[in-house]
Design a protein around this motif. Structure first.
Motif, PDB file in Angstrom:
ATOM      1  N   CYS A  45       0.827  -1.213   0.000  1.00 23.01           N
ATOM      2  CA  CYS A  45       0.000   0.000   0.000  1.00 23.01           C
ATOM      3  C   CYS A  45       0.856   1.256   0.000  1.00 23.01           C
ATOM      4  N   PHE A  94       0.150  -0.894 -10.459  1.00 25.88           N
ATOM      5  CA  PHE A  94      -0.896  -0.416  -9.556  1.00 25.88           C
ATOM      6  C   PHE A  94      -0.499   0.867  -8.829  1.00 25.88           C
ATOM      7  N   ARG A  95       0.682   1.358  -9.101  1.00 26.55           N
ATOM      8  CA  ARG A  95       1.191   2.536  -8.402  1.00 26.55           C
ATOM      9  C   ARG A  95       0.457   3.784  -8.846  1.00 26.55           C
ATOM     10  N   LYS A  96       0.112   4.646  -7.887  1.00 23.54           N
ATOM     11  CA  LYS A  96      -0.580   5.899  -8.169  1.00 23.54           C
ATOM     12  C   LYS A  96       0.281   7.057  -7.696  1.00 23.54           C
ATOM     13  N   TYR A 149       4.001   1.559  -1.065  1.00 19.65           N
ATOM     14  CA  TYR A 149       4.730   1.668  -2.329  1.00 19.65           C
ATOM     15  C   TYR A 149       3.837   2.155  -3.458  1.00 19.65           C
ATOM     16  N   CYS A 150       2.616   1.633  -3.494  1.00 17.89           N
ATOM     17  CA  CYS A 150       1.694   1.956  -4.582  1.00 17.89           C
ATOM     18  C   CYS A 150       0.804   3.164  -4.286  1.00 17.89           C
ATOM     19  N   LEU A 192       4.253  -4.407  -9.057  1.00  9.84           N
ATOM     20  CA  LEU A 192       3.688  -3.333  -8.245  1.00  9.84           C
ATOM     21  C   LEU A 192       3.500  -2.036  -9.018  1.00  9.84           C
ATOM     22  N   ASN A 193       4.375  -1.760  -9.963  1.00 13.01           N
ATOM     23  CA  ASN A 193       4.288  -0.502 -10.705  1.00 13.01           C
ATOM     24  C   ASN A 193       3.003  -0.378 -11.515  1.00 13.01           C
ATOM     25  N   GLN A 202       8.951  -4.936  -8.238  1.00 14.31           N
ATOM     26  CA  GLN A 202       8.686  -3.635  -8.839  1.00 14.31           C
ATOM     27  C   GLN A 202       7.850  -3.733 -10.111  1.00 14.31           C
TER      28      GLN A 202
END
Length: 106
Positions: free
Chosen positions: A34, A101-103, A36-37, A98-99, A95
């Motif tokens: 959470c 979903f990253r905002k 990180y994203c 996860l990237n 990474q």
């Protein structure tokens, strides 16, 4: 979501008495994802990533930030831990997943 992650981790490690450690690892993995994203909650699509992260946290006994590794008093020497086990470096393994979903955070 936490229950599903915890159940999968317990199934993969087949432990019974270490529920508290598994619960911590599951919760910590969700917090890391959470953070990180920049998300409020973990999306269903990242459940398996949280399981993998949680298992690594559990196996390593928790992730510790790179800090002081060794102190020597004679002739004063301080050795710092390398960044290999820090949470930031650890998330780099995931990474790519996860990237997606990253905002952005303002």
């Amino acid at each position: 979501m936490k229950e599903a992650i915890l159940a999968k981790m317990a199934e993969l490690r087949q432990v019974g008495a270490e529920d508290a450690a598994l619960a911590f690892a599951a919760e910590r993995s969700m917090e890391m994802v959470c953070a990180y994203c920049n998300l409020e909650e973990v999306p269903q699509e990242l459940e398996h990533v949280c399981v993998c992260i949680g298992l690594e946290i559990y196996d390593k006994g928790g992730l510790q930030e790179g800090g002081i590794k060794e102190i020597t008093e004679g002739k004063v020497s301080v050795t710092f831990a390398d960044g290999a086990d820090t949470a930031g470096a650890f998330l780099l393994h995931y990474q790519e997943e996860l990237n997606r979903f990253r905002k952005m955070q303002w």
